[in-house]
Write a protein that holds these residues in place. Structure first.
Motif, PDB file in Angstrom:
ATOM      1  N   ARG A  36     -14.286   5.107   1.940  1.00  0.00           N
ATOM      2  CA  ARG A  36     -13.491   4.303   0.995  1.00  0.00           C
ATOM      3  C   ARG A  36     -14.297   3.152   0.421  1.00  0.00           C
ATOM      4  N   PHE A  41     -11.483   2.293  -6.364  1.00  0.00           N
ATOM      5  CA  PHE A  41     -10.121   2.407  -5.856  1.00  0.00           C
ATOM      6  C   PHE A  41      -9.244   3.329  -6.696  1.00  0.00           C
ATOM      7  N   HIS A  46     -10.071   8.147  -2.758  1.00  0.00           N
ATOM      8  CA  HIS A  46      -9.758   6.817  -2.233  1.00  0.00           C
ATOM      9  C   HIS A  46      -8.287   6.765  -1.822  1.00  0.00           C
ATOM     10  N   SER A  47      -7.414   7.249  -2.679  1.00  0.00           N
ATOM     11  CA  SER A  47      -5.976   7.279  -2.372  1.00  0.00           C
ATOM     12  C   SER A  47      -5.679   8.180  -1.179  1.00  0.00           C
ATOM     13  N   TYR A  49      -7.756   9.001   1.298  1.00  0.00           N
ATOM     14  CA  TYR A  49      -8.262   8.379   2.519  1.00  0.00           C
ATOM     15  C   TYR A  49      -7.390   7.196   2.932  1.00  0.00           C
ATOM     16  N   THR A  50      -6.904   6.453   1.963  1.00  0.00           N
ATOM     17  CA  THR A  50      -5.999   5.343   2.261  1.00  0.00           C
ATOM     18  C   THR A  50      -4.741   5.859   2.957  1.00  0.00           C
ATOM     19  N   ARG A  54      -3.583   5.002   6.784  1.00  0.00           N
ATOM     20  CA  ARG A  54      -2.254   4.408   6.997  1.00  0.00           C
ATOM     21  C   ARG A  54      -1.418   5.268   7.933  1.00  0.00           C
ATOM     22  N   ASP A  81      -5.485  -3.557   2.048  1.00  0.00           N
ATOM     23  CA  ASP A  81      -4.275  -2.965   1.482  1.00  0.00           C
ATOM     24  C   ASP A  81      -3.522  -2.109   2.498  1.00  0.00           C
ATOM     25  N   VAL A  82      -4.250  -1.499   3.420  1.00  0.00           N
ATOM     26  CA  VAL A  82      -3.607  -0.697   4.462  1.00  0.00           C
ATOM     27  C   VAL A  82      -2.835  -1.617   5.408  1.00  0.00           C
TER      28      VAL A  82
END
Length: 127
Positions: A36, A41, A46-47, A49-50, A54, A81-82
């Motif tokens: 990431r 972003f 990226h989304s 993996y986020t 999470r 952000d997580v």
């Protein structure tokens, strides 16, 4: 249905309804973090993996806290952000006492890591 079958069905329902209690795979989470940190972003990966981070960190608050204690400033920044999302998840899913414990933990963690953006992120999130 016999009493034994009824008990087995209840056990099954309880097992599939409860969160998986597998240990947190910290190596995999760190791999996701590294990936990431090297992406924009706006990337689909990226989304993805986020969401994966999470999901893994959102299963067990105690393991999440243990993991976050081991993170360095850079990792905490990538997790910003997580962590925001986890605050909302734990607020929704945990008792008020556990949620408050998590918030206090994050505040203490921010004090231990003054060079990370955690303190600023927390202030913004908790407004």
């Amino acid at each position: 249905m016999t009493e034994e079958e009824d008990n087995n069905e209840e056990e099954y329902d309880e097992l599939i309804g409860r969160e998986r209690e597998l240990p947190l795979d910290t190596e995999l989470i760190r791999w996701y973090l590294q990936q990431r940190s090297q992406m924009y972003f706006t990337s689909d990966r990226h989304s993805e993996y986020t969401a994966e981070i999470r999901s893994r960190l959102g299963n067990n608050m105690r393991e999440t806290m243990d993991f976050l204690e081991e993170c360095d400033d850079d990792e905490l920044d990538v997790l910003g952000d997580v962590i925001d999302d986890l605050i909302y998840d734990f607020k929704r899913d945990q008792s008020t006492e556990k949620y408050n414990k998590f918030i206090e933990f994050l505040k203490e963690l921010a004090d231990v890591h003054p060079h990370s953006e955690l303190k600023e992120d927390l202030e913004d999130t908790l407004k």
